[in-house]
Design a protein around this motif. Structure first.
Motif, PDB file in Angstrom:
ATOM      1  N   GLY A  73       0.817  -1.212   0.000  1.00  9.09           N
ATOM      2  CA  GLY A  73       0.000   0.000   0.000  1.00  9.09           C
ATOM      3  C   GLY A  73       0.844   1.251   0.000  1.00  9.09           C
ATOM      4  O   GLY A  73       2.043   1.203   0.279  1.00  9.09           O
ATOM      5  N   ARG A  74       0.205   2.386  -0.341  1.00  7.07           N
ATOM      6  CA  ARG A  74       0.948   3.655  -0.425  1.00  7.07           C
ATOM      7  C   ARG A  74       0.013   4.801  -0.071  1.00  7.07           C
ATOM      8  O   ARG A  74      -1.170   4.769  -0.358  1.00  7.07           O
ATOM      9  CB  ARG A  74       1.475   3.856  -1.841  1.00  7.07           C
ATOM     10  N   VAL A  75       0.598   5.811   0.539  1.00  2.00           N
ATOM     11  CA  VAL A  75      -0.123   7.058   0.777  1.00  2.00           C
ATOM     12  C   VAL A  75       0.835   8.206   0.455  1.00  2.00           C
ATOM     13  O   VAL A  75       2.036   8.103   0.691  1.00  2.00           O
ATOM     14  CB  VAL A  75      -0.654   7.143   2.233  1.00  2.00           C
ATOM     15  N   ARG A  76       0.282   9.248  -0.128  1.00  2.00           N
ATOM     16  CA  ARG A  76       1.065  10.455  -0.414  1.00  2.00           C
ATOM     17  C   ARG A  76       0.516  11.567   0.471  1.00  2.00           C
ATOM     18  O   ARG A  76      -0.679  11.835   0.480  1.00  2.00           O
ATOM     19  CB  ARG A  76       0.952  10.815  -1.885  1.00  2.00           C
ATOM     20  N   ILE A  77       1.431  12.208   1.181  1.00  2.30           N
ATOM     21  CA  ILE A  77       1.058  13.255   2.125  1.00  2.30           C
ATOM     22  C   ILE A  77       1.502  14.603   1.565  1.00  2.30           C
ATOM     23  O   ILE A  77       2.675  14.780   1.231  1.00  2.30           O
ATOM     24  CB  ILE A  77       1.733  13.022   3.491  1.00  2.30           C
ATOM     25  N   SER A  78       0.592  15.518   1.490  1.00  9.82           N
ATOM     26  CA  SER A  78       0.918  16.859   1.018  1.00  9.82           C
ATOM     27  C   SER A  78       1.763  17.576   2.064  1.00  9.82           C
ATOM     28  O   SER A  78       1.481  17.511   3.259  1.00  9.82           O
ATOM     29  CB  SER A  78      -0.364  17.650   0.769  1.00  9.82           C
ATOM     30  N   GLY A  79       2.775  18.256   1.609  1.00  8.65           N
ATOM     31  CA  GLY A  79       3.600  19.053   2.509  1.00  8.65           C
ATOM     32  C   GLY A  79       2.813  20.148   3.202  1.00  8.65           C
ATOM     33  O   GLY A  79       3.221  20.652   4.249  1.00  8.65           O
ATOM     34  N   LEU A  80       1.650  20.514   2.642  1.00 10.90           N
ATOM     35  CA  LEU A  80       0.792  21.516   3.282  1.00 10.90           C
ATOM     36  C   LEU A  80       0.312  21.058   4.657  1.00 10.90           C
ATOM     37  O   LEU A  80       0.028  21.880   5.521  1.00 10.90           O
ATOM     38  CB  LEU A  80      -0.429  21.805   2.402  1.00 10.90           C
ATOM     39  N   SER A  81       0.214  19.753   4.858  1.00 12.19           N
ATOM     40  CA  SER A  81      -0.308  19.242   6.130  1.00 12.19           C
ATOM     41  C   SER A  81       0.780  19.062   7.182  1.00 12.19           C
ATOM     42  O   SER A  81       0.497  18.640   8.297  1.00 12.19           O
ATOM     43  CB  SER A  81      -1.036  17.921   5.908  1.00 12.19           C
ATOM     44  N   VAL A  82       2.019  19.403   6.848  1.00  9.37           N
ATOM     45  CA  VAL A  82       3.138  19.235   7.781  1.00  9.37           C
ATOM     46  C   VAL A  82       3.346  20.530   8.561  1.00  9.37           C
ATOM     47  O   VAL A  82       3.554  21.588   7.970  1.00  9.37           O
ATOM     48  CB  VAL A  82       4.436  18.863   7.027  1.00  9.37           C
ATOM     49  N   PRO A  83       3.268  20.470   9.896  1.00  5.61           N
ATOM     50  CA  PRO A  83       3.495  21.682  10.698  1.00  5.61           C
ATOM     51  C   PRO A  83       4.950  22.135  10.585  1.00  5.61           C
ATOM     52  O   PRO A  83       5.854  21.321  10.447  1.00  5.61           O
ATOM     53  CB  PRO A  83       3.150  21.253  12.120  1.00  5.61           C
TER      54      PRO A  83
END
Length: 114
Positions: free
Chosen positions: A88-98
């Protein structure tokens, strides 16, 4: 140079991939051109625990909002790690990183494979 810390804690309910009803999962995290991976949890589908931190170099913290963090779970098919099955894979947007440690929160990521 700035640092991005990604902590991989655990997984659960992974799919069997070894033909024997189990899997030996590990996680790869990729940021820009940097890739790191966890240890392999041999024959552990129920709740593999990694509890590990990965540190990535980021050229400019302000550019993180335009980046993507890719987290992929694999089954290791051989002891030398050269053969792997995709789980499985998930891509996390850098916008959601504090941008500060005080703003950091644990995010539970659901990865599903159709």
């Amino acid at each position: 140079m700035d640092k991005l810390v990604v902590e991989v804690i655990d997984a659960n309910d992974l799919m069997p991939k070894d033909g024997q009803g189990s899997a030996s999962p590990f996680v790869e995290v990729e940021v820009e051109d940097q890739r790191q991976r966890t240890q392999t949890k041999i024959k552990d589908l129920s709740e593999p625990d990694w509890n590990g931190k990965m540190v990535f170099n980021i050229n400019n913290q302000q550019d993180l909002c335009r980046k993507t963090i890719e987290v992929t779970v694999y089954n290791e098919k051989s002891s030398d790690g050269h053969y792997k099955n995709f789980l499985g894979r998930v891509r996390i947007s850098g916008l959601s990183v504090p941008l500060t440690e005080s703003g950091a929160v644990v995010q539970t990521l659901w990865i599903s494979v159709a």
